[in-house]
Design an enzyme around this catalytic site. Structure first.
Site, PDB file in Angstrom:
ATOM      1  N   LYS C  69       0.806  -1.210   0.012  1.00 15.09           N
ATOM      2  CA  LYS C  69       0.022   0.093   0.018  1.00 15.09           C
ATOM      3  C   LYS C  69       0.885   1.235   0.156  1.00 15.09           C
ATOM      4  O   LYS C  69       2.029   1.203   0.554  1.00 15.09           O
ATOM      5  CB  LYS C  69      -0.861   0.042   1.286  1.00 15.09           C
ATOM      6  CG  LYS C  69      -1.829   1.020   1.096  1.00 15.09           C
ATOM      7  CD  LYS C  69      -2.719   0.826   2.691  1.00 15.09           C
ATOM      8  CE  LYS C  69      -3.956   1.805   2.611  1.00 15.09           C
ATOM      9  NZ  LYS C  69      -4.928   1.552   3.872  1.00 15.09           N
ATOM     10  N   SER C 144      -9.632   1.295   2.572  1.00 15.56           N
ATOM     11  CA  SER C 144      -8.770   2.217   1.797  1.00 15.56           C
ATOM     12  C   SER C 144      -7.826   1.400   0.986  1.00 15.56           C
ATOM     13  O   SER C 144      -7.151   1.875   0.010  1.00 15.56           O
ATOM     14  CB  SER C 144      -8.167   3.205   2.525  1.00 15.56           C
ATOM     15  OG  SER C 144      -7.239   2.738   3.582  1.00 15.56           O
ATOM     16  N   SER C 168      -9.905  -0.980   6.818  1.00 17.90           N
ATOM     17  CA  SER C 168      -9.403  -0.624   5.670  1.00 17.90           C
ATOM     18  C   SER C 168      -8.580  -1.927   4.900  1.00 17.90           C
ATOM     19  O   SER C 168      -8.174  -1.814   3.783  1.00 17.90           O
ATOM     20  CB  SER C 168      -8.259   0.286   5.736  1.00 17.90           C
ATOM     21  OG  SER C 168      -8.973   1.670   5.806  1.00 17.90           O
TER      22      SER C 168
END
Lengths: 96, 487, 480
Positions: C69, C144, C168
């Site tokens: 990420k 996310s 997330s």
């Protein structure tokens, strides 16, 4: 509405944010909506409740006072457009 | 209408740099002489993703400083984020213990206007990080007119203890005494060098005036004082300024003002400061100090200067003045005590240290730790004077010689031609013969019997003593001179 | 069968047994990425331009590709947190979690998309545009950590890392049909993770099997002195054990949650999963979480925003990231950098966080929220006195179409109710695959949560569920 457009805009300025009209509209709605939801806390009796700080009793670990210089300072300098010699240069402090 | 009187109500916030090798939250060096922006890393530069790590020694030095101010160590303290936007603050917030400090509730004694001792309460000492140093490019170094500012992050993250007093101070004199006393005590404790020239000690003062008609002016925070003199002048200026406002029936605004040392005035700060309630620093769990650690640090605490001075007066017979001078600096007091321990008479050792040693160090611009004459050697000099092996004059000559030439005691004595036991026997006879030879008219006068009051004899005696550099014993000089004159 | 289809365990074993080379695996994954990335758009920065060099040929991930990420710092490799404000920032250091993977031999294929500063649950709130769900490219992958979930789901890489502040990891794992683990707060070092809500953030893995999650967790869960919230004493054992059992375990449903409506496929998955658990000797019970169900959402957002606005104060253009060079004063510089650099959602949250911590409102909102959090944590401790795990949905519905905005802004918040209490209490949570919805062919995921430090037990339970519910397949990635 708990907060007026003006108040929200003041808070934005305090956070160094200049909002467009559309952003301000959105923020006003967002925050007032949110504050309404937070009013639900008033239903709870919190007088004898300790504020939460960490998920369980955790003590701050302490580091030995021993120098360990960071070796990639060049990597830090490379990322700033404001490096001037060995300093970081910023515009003058203009007070409001 | 009676004259209005005003009582100043003053509180002081003092930042001291705690004496550690590394910064408060990262392993960067705290070396103040390092070139700009060399002691930096992701943590003290506030890079995204970096996290603070608390330095053990910062806590310990904070505890020492607090104990030196009679504070109590708090078993649990916490760090908070204090927000403001300024380029000297890499994260946009300062990590500070502000609300829940590591030590609290102490005091420092000062003398009030009547000379009586008065306690100034210390609310607390909290740990926090320093901001980066800003250099402004205007020629006079001030903010006004500068078009750019230069940031040196070496200072960002330096460990600070902020010491907050209660508003118990009533004059600039008390304020300065409070600050000087605080400096001496934290230095004694080894918590901080508190070197004003290096920015290791900085002052902010909260000044307000209480008027005899019951009015109480708002609190004004005066910032940016970096010397005792500036602290004194800034407070005096502010008292005068506020008095004038109150006398004319005006209202003192609650505000932050900056001390301008060059102009000698305070000016309203144009930087709007947002006083935001602090949120808990989520990256640092509570700081827990257990009793074992407190005991260990308590054991490390040296005797404080006032206690020490008291001991010198009561146990060693020193005057208060001498005791105060000797205890002003811990190393000086340590030196003095080492002299005494090595067998020197305390009163005479005290005189030697405060007059000769401090004079020479001042001339040589040296610290006592760098002084070439070790306390044991000074004790020996004092002892030789006591044993009449050296006259006071000779001892001082020897001392100066040793300082100037970095030589040992016996070496200096030899070099200066001082012989153990003084000038006697043939050496004395020789000096007397030379003196008489050089003064034939005096000799004639004495021999003619005119020196009925012995004035001329004393004159010759004096010359002999001078020639012997004070090493002859007076009784022997009288005997030998009488004998020589009879010849 | 292509090499990219191998899971982490198989890929690692294949390399060790010299069945194929790291380079062959790399090329296969790269080819897969090349064929799907136009449709999926998972990457912000690709680093697969040159053949990989594994740092540790004997490590447990030797030569296995992965993605991170884009809020995990990578030394010398652009890290953006999907925000314009970081510009082309190349961190001068590695996040600890990445350092651990690197040292175990993993090879970085790139940095993947997310909602800006992890604020969002669609992966559409990115300065680099939205990522698409590999199971149906018209739909969101969740967020996310949408890029991390999509990359594993589409077969780009066998595993990836994301971060979970309020769901997330778990929500995109469920939307994309992979496994995702949010570890106990304090188990995995956050050093080098760009903070959103520091007391809530935790790094965790995505993979296509539970065994792979166990492998990654065994590397991630190491004490790191760089993170003061990391626990030293815990030495969890993530060894894969086929004989692990859930016999006699009490698995609870939350009483208050039964009143909320779920999309039919999710309600069905709940039933199916309970049956599997019971068939394997577990006991289904019920616990009550009244404060959680009523106040967790408000509490979460109050705290996340209060922390976030202070975490985002550092972005001023002086030392890194987007900047301007012609500002007349420092205030103007900060305003211009921040106003241009942050997206609207981030700005709203900064303003909300600033507002909640103003002296006049701080006690009413921020301090009150920290107290509510205490009640929530206590409620979970009580609940875990009565059960071993809690089974609940991840979200009440399946992924929506990209661009379908929720009319009611707060509805987005309600969909977080199943995930964010876990972060408030610092608990571990596993998002696991239960099968595909017949009608939409979309994957359906559920969540198993446990008391603090029960991570390895949750994964053992997850292994039994995987055995009976089946493992997810690699999504077609928009390629027929």
């Amino acid at each position: 509405m708990k907060l007026s457009r003006e108040e929200v805009n003041d808070i934005a300025l305090e956070s160094r944010l200049l909002l467009t009209e559309k952003e301000l509209d959105g923020a006003v709605k967002y925050i007032n909506n949110f504050l309404d939801i937070l009013d639900s806390f008033k239903e709870l009796d919190l007088t004898n409740v300790e504020p939460f700080s960490f998920a369980e009793a955790l003590e701050c670990p302490l580091r030995e006072d021993k120098v360990n210089a960071f070796t990639n300072t060049q990597g830090i300098f490379n990322e700033s457009e404001h490096v001037d010699g060995s300093y970081f240069k910023v515009p003058r402090i203009m007070e409001d | 209408m009676s004259e209005l009187t005003f009582t100043p109500v003053i509180g002081i916030e003092i930042h001291i740099r705690l004496k550690t090798d590394t910064k408060i939250f990262c392993a960067c060096s705290t070396d103040t002489d390092a070139p700009a922006n060399t002691n930096i890393c992701p943590v003290c530069m506030g890079l995204p993703g970096s996290l603070p790590r608390l330095n053990h020694n910062v806590v310990e030095k904070g505890m020492l400083a607090g104990m030196a101010l009679h504070c109590t160590v708090q078993p649990r303290s916490l760090f908070f984020r204090k927000s403001y936007f300024y380029p000297d603050l890499p994260k946009g917030h300062q990590i500070s213990q502000c609300d829940l400090p590591v030590v609290a509730d102490g005091y420092i004694e000062v003398h009030d206007a009547e000379g009586k001792l008065k306690k100034i309460r210390v609310n607390h000492l909290h740990l926090e990080e320093d901001a980066a140093a800003m250099h402004h490019s205007a020629s006079d170094g001030r903010l006004e007119g500068a078009s750019t500012s230069y940031v040196d992050y070496n200072r960002a993250g330096m460990p600070l203890g902020e010491i907050v007093s209660e508003p118990d101070i009533s004059s600039s004199a008390e304020a300065v005494e409070y600050a000087m006393n605080l400096q001496r005590r934290v230095r004694y404790a080894g918590a901080s060098d508190a070197d004003l020239d290096k920015g290791m000690m900085r002052f902010d003062a909260n000044v307000s005036l209480k008027c005899s008609d019951g009015r109480w002016g708002r609190k004004v925070e005066v910032k940016n004082m970096n010397s005792f003199r500036a602290l004194e002048r800034a407070i005096e200026f502010e008292i005068k300024r506020q008095k004038k406002i109150l006398q004319s029936g005006g209202e003192v605004l609650q505000e932050t003002r900056h001390w301008n040392d060059a102009k000698g005035v305070t000016t309203a700060s144009r930087v709007k400061e947002f006083y935001r309630k602090f949120i808990v620093e989520p990256d640092l769990p509570p700081l827990i100090v257990n009793q074992e650690w407190i005991d260990r640090v308590t054991a490390m605490m040296p005797e404080m200067p006032d206690v020490r001075a008291n001991r010198y007066v009561h146990d060693m017979g020193l005057t208060q003045e001498a005791a105060d001078i000797l205890t002003d600096d811990k190393n000086t007091a340590d030196y003095f005590e080492a002299c005494v321990k090595a067998g020197a008479n305390p009163v005479r050792a005290a005189n030697w240290v405060r007059t000769e040693v401090l004079r020479v160090l001042n001339e040589m611009q040296k610290k006592i730790s760098e002084f070439s004459i070790k306390p044991e050697v000074l004790a020996e000099i004092v002892r030789r004077v006591d044993d009449r092996k050296l006259s006071t004059t000779q001892a001082k000559e020897v001392f100066d010689y040793m300082c100037a030439n970095d030589s040992g005691l016996d070496d200096a004595v030899k070099k200066l031609g001082i012989t153990e036991g003084g000038v006697a026997g043939n050496a004395l006879v020789e000096i007397i013969a030379n003196v008489i030879k050089a003064n034939p008219d005096v000799l004639a006068e004495i021999q003619s019997g005119k020196d009925t009051k012995g004035k001329k004899f004393k004159f010759l005696q004096g010359l002999v003593m001078k020639e012997s550099k004070g090493q002859a014993k007076p009784q022997e000089v009288v005997e030998a001179l009488t004998a020589a004159l009879k010849q | 069968m292509e090499l990219y289809e191998l899971d982490l365990y198989e890929a690692s074993k294949g390399i060790k047994d010299k069945k194929f080379s790291p380079k062959e695996l790399f090329e296969s994954c790269k080819k897969r990425i090349d064929s799907c990335e136009d449709k999926i758009h998972a990457f912000i920065t690709r680093t697969d331009g040159t053949a990989p060099v594994t740092e540790n040929p004997n490590g447990i991930f030797a030569g296995v590709p992965t993605v991170l990420k884009d809020n995990l710092c990578t030394n010398g490799i652009r890290t953006t947190a999907a925000s314009k404000i970081l510009g082309n920032w190349k961190p001068p250091y590695d996040a600890t979690a990445w350092k651990y993977l690197r040292e175990a031999g993993a090879v970085l294929m790139g940095k993947v998309n997310m909602d800006e500063f992890a604020m969002g649950n669609t992966c559409g709130n990115s300065a680099f545009g939205p990522t698409h769900n590999p199971n149906d490219i018209s739909r969101v992958p969740g967020g996310s950590s949408g890029g991390s979930a999509a990359a594993v789901s589409a077969g780009y890489v066998p595993f990836s890392l994301g971060s979970d502040t309020g769901g997330s990891i778990r929500q995109p794992a469920s939307y994309c049909g992979v496994y995702g683990m949010k570890p106990t707060y304090g188990m995995v070092s956050r050093y080098g993770l760009i903070s959103y809500g520091s007391s809530l953030d935790q790094i965790g893995p995505f993979a296509r099997t539970i065994r792979d999650l166990q492998l990654v967790m065994s590397v991630l869960a190491q004490y790191d002195p760089m993170d003061s919230s990391c626990f030293r004493e815990k030495n969890p054992d993530f060894t894969h054990n086929e004989d692990a059992s859930i016999k006699g375990k009490r698995i609870a449903l939350v009483k208050e949650f039964q009143n909320f409506t779920l999309d039919a496929p999710i309600a069905e998955a709940m039933k199916k999963t309970q049956k599997v658990l019971e068939n394997n000797g577990a006991v289904i019970t019920e616990v009550s979480l009244p404060v959680v169900s009523k106040y967790a959402v408000a509490c979460y957002y109050a705290l996340a925003m209060s922390e976030a606005h202070t975490n985002l104060e550092r972005y001023d253009g002086v030392r890194y990231g987007y900047t301007v060079n012609d500002a007349a004063g420092i205030k103007e510089m900060f305003e211009r950098v921040r106003s241009y650099g942050f997206g609207s959602e981030v700005k709203s949250r900064i303003i909300a966080g600033t507002c909640l911590t103003e002296p006049s409102r701080c006690d009413e909102y921020y301090v009150a929220a920290t107290k509510v959090r205490t009640l929530i944590a206590q409620e979970f401790i009580r609940a875990f006195g009565e059960c071993d795990f809690i089974l609940q949905p991840v979200t009440p519905s399946l992924p929506h179409k990209i661009g379908e905005e929720d009319e009611d802004a707060m509805k987005g918040y309600e969909t977080d109710l199943y995930t964010l209490p876990v972060n408030l209490a610092g608990l571990p949570g596993l998002s696991f695959f239960t099968g595909y919805d017949d009608a939409t062919k979309l994957p359906v995921g559920l969540q198993l949560i446990g008391p603090r430090w029960s991570d390895s037990e949750i994964l053992n339970a997850g292994m039994i569920l995987e055995r009976h519910l089946g493992s997810p397949k690699i999504a077609n990635g928009g390629v027929k």
